[in-house]
Design a protein around this motif. Structure first.
Motif, PDB file in Angstrom:
ATOM      1  N   SER A 116       3.312  -1.736 -15.047  1.00 49.99           N
ATOM      2  CA  SER A 116       3.203  -3.151 -14.938  1.00 49.99           C
ATOM      3  C   SER A 116       1.803  -3.114 -15.746  1.00 49.99           C
ATOM      4  N   LYS A 117       0.719  -1.788 -15.403  1.00 49.88           N
ATOM      5  CA  LYS A 117      -1.065  -2.481 -15.817  1.00 49.88           C
ATOM      6  C   LYS A 117      -0.966  -2.140 -16.579  1.00 49.88           C
TER       7      LYS A 117
ATOM      8  N   CYS B  91      -3.678   8.711  -5.705  1.00 48.74           N
ATOM      9  CA  CYS B  91      -3.901   7.415  -6.467  1.00 48.74           C
ATOM     10  C   CYS B  91      -5.407   8.153  -7.429  1.00 48.74           C
TER      11      CYS B  91
ATOM     12  N   TYR C 199      -0.099   1.532   1.107  1.00 49.52           N
ATOM     13  CA  TYR C 199       0.757   3.480   1.196  1.00 49.52           C
ATOM     14  C   TYR C 199       0.643   3.547   2.977  1.00 49.52           C
TER      15      TYR C 199
ATOM     16  N   ASN D  10      -7.392   3.156  -7.527  1.00 48.15           N
ATOM     17  CA  ASN D  10      -7.686   1.026  -6.826  1.00 48.15           C
ATOM     18  C   ASN D  10      -7.567   1.866  -4.953  1.00 48.15           C
TER      19      ASN D  10
ATOM     20  N   ARG E  18       8.515  -6.097 -13.130  1.00 51.01           N
ATOM     21  CA  ARG E  18       8.626  -4.918 -12.025  1.00 51.01           C
ATOM     22  C   ARG E  18       9.834  -3.429 -12.954  1.00 51.01           C
TER      23      ARG E  18
ATOM     24  N   TYR F 142     -11.001  -2.071 -11.358  1.00 53.35           N
ATOM     25  CA  TYR F 142     -12.087  -2.733  -9.947  1.00 53.35           C
ATOM     26  C   TYR F 142     -13.032  -2.144 -10.188  1.00 53.35           C
TER      27      TYR F 142
ATOM     28  N   TRP G  21      -5.305   1.953  -1.625  1.00 53.17           N
ATOM     29  CA  TRP G  21      -4.462   0.981  -1.747  1.00 53.17           C
ATOM     30  C   TRP G  21      -3.725   0.134  -0.813  1.00 53.17           C
TER      31      TRP G  21
ATOM     32  N   ASP H  33       0.382   9.145  -7.359  1.00 56.37           N
ATOM     33  CA  ASP H  33       0.350   7.771  -7.766  1.00 56.37           C
ATOM     34  C   ASP H  33      -0.675   7.923  -9.302  1.00 56.37           C
TER      35      ASP H  33
ATOM     36  N   GLY I 298       9.877  -1.900  -9.762  1.00 58.89           N
ATOM     37  CA  GLY I 298       7.731  -1.620  -9.614  1.00 58.89           C
ATOM     38  C   GLY I 298       7.402  -0.138  -9.384  1.00 58.89           C
ATOM     39  N   SER I 299       6.692   0.486  -9.559  1.00 59.99           N
ATOM     40  CA  SER I 299       6.409   1.212  -8.737  1.00 59.99           C
ATOM     41  C   SER I 299       5.769   1.299  -7.692  1.00 59.99           C
ATOM     42  N   LYS I 300       6.183   0.013  -6.917  1.00 60.92           N
ATOM     43  CA  LYS I 300       6.302  -0.013  -5.131  1.00 60.92           C
ATOM     44  C   LYS I 300       7.187   0.567  -4.861  1.00 60.92           C
TER      45      LYS I 300
ATOM     46  N   ILE J  79      -0.194   5.470 -11.979  1.00 64.84           N
ATOM     47  CA  ILE J  79       0.452   3.762 -12.528  1.00 64.84           C
ATOM     48  C   ILE J  79      -0.827   3.569 -13.307  1.00 64.84           C
ATOM     49  N   TYR J  80      -2.123   4.231 -13.475  1.00 64.06           N
ATOM     50  CA  TYR J  80      -2.899   3.296 -13.974  1.00 64.06           C
ATOM     51  C   TYR J  80      -3.678   4.880 -14.508  1.00 64.06           C
TER      52      TYR J  80
ATOM     53  N   LEU K 225       6.729   4.125  -5.309  1.00 62.42           N
ATOM     54  CA  LEU K 225       6.609   4.678  -3.561  1.00 62.42           C
ATOM     55  C   LEU K 225       7.331   4.752  -2.256  1.00 62.42           C
TER      56      LEU K 225
HETATM   57  N1  PMP Z   1       0.111   2.088  -7.278  1.00 63.80           N
HETATM   58  C1  PMP Z   1      -0.883   0.726  -7.075  1.00 63.80           C
HETATM   59  C2  PMP Z   1      -1.675   2.458  -6.611  1.00 63.80           C
HETATM   60  C3  PMP Z   1      -1.252  -0.303  -7.815  1.00 63.80           C
HETATM   61  O1  PMP Z   1      -2.346  -1.188  -7.318  1.00 63.80           O
HETATM   62  C4  PMP Z   1       0.100  -1.074  -7.574  1.00 63.80           C
HETATM   63  C5  PMP Z   1      -0.446  -2.484  -8.215  1.00 63.80           C
HETATM   64  N2  PMP Z   1       0.400  -3.289  -7.536  1.00 63.80           N
HETATM   65  C6  PMP Z   1       1.206  -0.424  -7.184  1.00 63.80           C
HETATM   66  C7  PMP Z   1       1.172   0.489  -6.898  1.00 63.80           C
HETATM   67  C8  PMP Z   1       2.760  -0.840  -7.033  1.00 63.80           C
HETATM   68  O2  PMP Z   1       2.295  -1.446  -9.098  1.00 63.80           O
HETATM   69  P1  PMP Z   1       4.062  -1.943  -9.466  1.00 63.80           P
HETATM   70  O3  PMP Z   1       5.293  -2.068  -8.374  1.00 63.80           O
HETATM   71  O4  PMP Z   1       3.687  -3.506  -9.822  1.00 63.80           O
HETATM   72  O5  PMP Z   1       4.276  -0.775 -10.410  1.00 63.80           O
END
Ligand code: PMP
Ligand code: GLU
Length: 408
Positions: A245-246, A179, A136, A183, A254, A335, A133, A211, A107-109, A213-214, A112
């Motif tokens: 993910s998104k 970001c 962070y 988000n 993940r 959002y 978000w 970030d 996951g990108s979490k 991811i969107y 990060l």
């Molecule tokens: N960055 C942002 C801005 C997010 O909203 C999310 C949502 N989970 C994530 C990172 C992490 O996403 P994931 O770990 O599912 O890739």
């Protein structure tokens, strides 16, 4: 005399600032209430309501059947990194993207976390445009650095300008976590805004963690502006976060990634080699299909069109049915961030109070702005079915009316 050491608390000081994720907690509470048979509309968590597109799921199943069930390459399979490089290169007009500069993570979490833990440490300060978000500031704290929240401009979609950043810049500032699409606000930085922020960062020797991811969930044309759209000099001190993910409806698989200068990528890989040993192997093959298969691309276009339709309807309903309620015009992500402190006769309503009452009396789960650093606001995720969104808005409008009339 021997010094008597105080027994340490059972928990390490590593967790001194740690709070669990509010978005995850509210989603869990909404699920719990639903499992008890309660009629709850969950517009809290940012998770697409779509199933993972079939070609991706099939690639994951085949990966298991073909025996890709052993440890993966720690930095990610060559196929996945190549697929991401080709995909991101196409999104940015064919610019060079080096597959060896990606580190694939759970996951990108985790991407990060790897980036912050690798770049920041004690005494460093890291700027975070706010509202931000939930994770962070937490991740920055875990790296022992200090998160510094920089308030976004209400007149400008709550984005920050270089002036805002300059006001918080000193010798200790080592990073910025940006970001876009954002988000929780749905705001998107234009390319010239990204360039200006990149120039500020270069001038002060600050690392940018961007970030993105969107990026695909963007309501302009093509993909949202990215640091990949700028020259190589803007990538020298930048880590770009991307993931499946998104846009690919793959939250549970993940898979995320960080694209960084070679020495930083190497350090993140070393870190990860002691934590997860790389992301889930079959999920990596599924993600490679996601980024490379043209049939999946058609699905991404369809899902983004659905998010756009929902956004349009939501914005229209808020404008006509709650005309006094201010919100940020969403240009990306999924959002709607709206303001509640002007709702009701007293003019001091908080997001937390609004969300408590909305869930308790009307059965809708949203996330109070407190989770993102400003409790005058509330976040609604429209990554949900049209039916749920409509039902949710009916109830939100009723809740506004309750507060306006001073009922309860
Ligand atoms: N960055 C942002 C801005 C997010 O909203 C999310 C949502 N989970 C994530 C990172 C992490 O996403 P994931 O770990 O599912 O890739
Ligand atoms: N990013 C999503 C959200 O903000 C998913 C939950 C999380 O990871 O925080 O709702």
């Amino acid at each position: 005399m021997t010094k008597v050491l105080r027994l340490p608390d059972p928990l390490s000081s590593n967790l001194a600032h740690l709070k669990g994720s509010e978005t995850i907690a509210i989603n869990a509470e909404a699920r719990r209430l639903r499992s008890l048979g309660k009629d709850v509309v969950d517009l809290s968590v940012g998770e697409p309501d779509f199933d993972t597109p079939a070609p991706i799921a099939a690639a994951g199943i085949q990966a298991i059947q073909k025996g890709f069930t052993r440890y993966p390459p720690n930095i990610g399979t060559a196929d996945l990194r190549q697929a991401m490089a080709t995909h991101l290169s196409q999104l940015s007009g064919g610019r060079a993207v080096d597959p060896d500069r990606f580190v694939v993570s759970t996951g990108s979490k985790q991407s990060l976390f790897n980036a912050c833990f690798t770049l920041f440490g004690p005494k460093d300060r890291v700027l975070i445009p706010s509202p931000a978000w939930v994770s962070y500031p937490q991740i920055v704290h875990l790296s022992r650095a200090e998160p510094v929240m920089v308030a976004g401009d209400g007149e400008w979609g709550l984005k920050v300008s270089v002036k805002d950043l300059e006001r918080h810049t000193d010798k200790l500032v080592k990073g910025l976590v940006l970001c876009s699409p954002c988000n929780p606000t749905g705001s998107v930085y234009t390319l010239s805004e990204l360039r200006a922020i990149g120039d500020w960062a270069r001038k002060h020797g600050v690392w940018i963690i961007s970030d993105e991811i969107y990026r695909r969930i963007y309501y302009g044309s093509g993909a949202a502006p990215s640091f990949f759209d700028l020259g190589d000099e803007y990538l020298e001190r930048t880590v770009i976060i991307y993931g499946a993910s998104k846009a690919y409806a793959m939250t549970g698989w993940r898979i995320g990634s960080a694209y960084a200068p070679a020495n930083v990528a190497k350090a993140m890989a070393n870190l990860q080699s002691h934590t997860t040993t790389g992301a889930n192997h079959p999920a990596q093959l599924a993600a490679a299909a996601a980024f490379a298969d043209p049939k999946v691309e058609q699905e991404v276009v369809k899902m983004t069109a659905a998010f756009r339709r929902r956004r349009d309807r939501l914005v229209e309903r808020f404008r006509t049915e709650a005309p006094g309620v201010e919100f940020v015009e969403p240009h990306g992500a999924f959002y709607l961030f709206f303001r509640v402190d002007g709702v009701g006769p007293k003019g001091s309503l908080t997001g937390t109070r609004f969300c408590e009452r909305l869930l308790g009396e009307h059965g809708v789960a949203l996330v109070p702005g407190a989770a993102f650093g400003d409790d005058r606001w509330v976040r609604l995720s429209y990554a949900a079915s049209d039916k749920d969104i409509d039902k949710g808005v009916d109830r939100i409008v009723r809740c506004f009316a309750d507060f306006e009339s001073g009922v309860g």
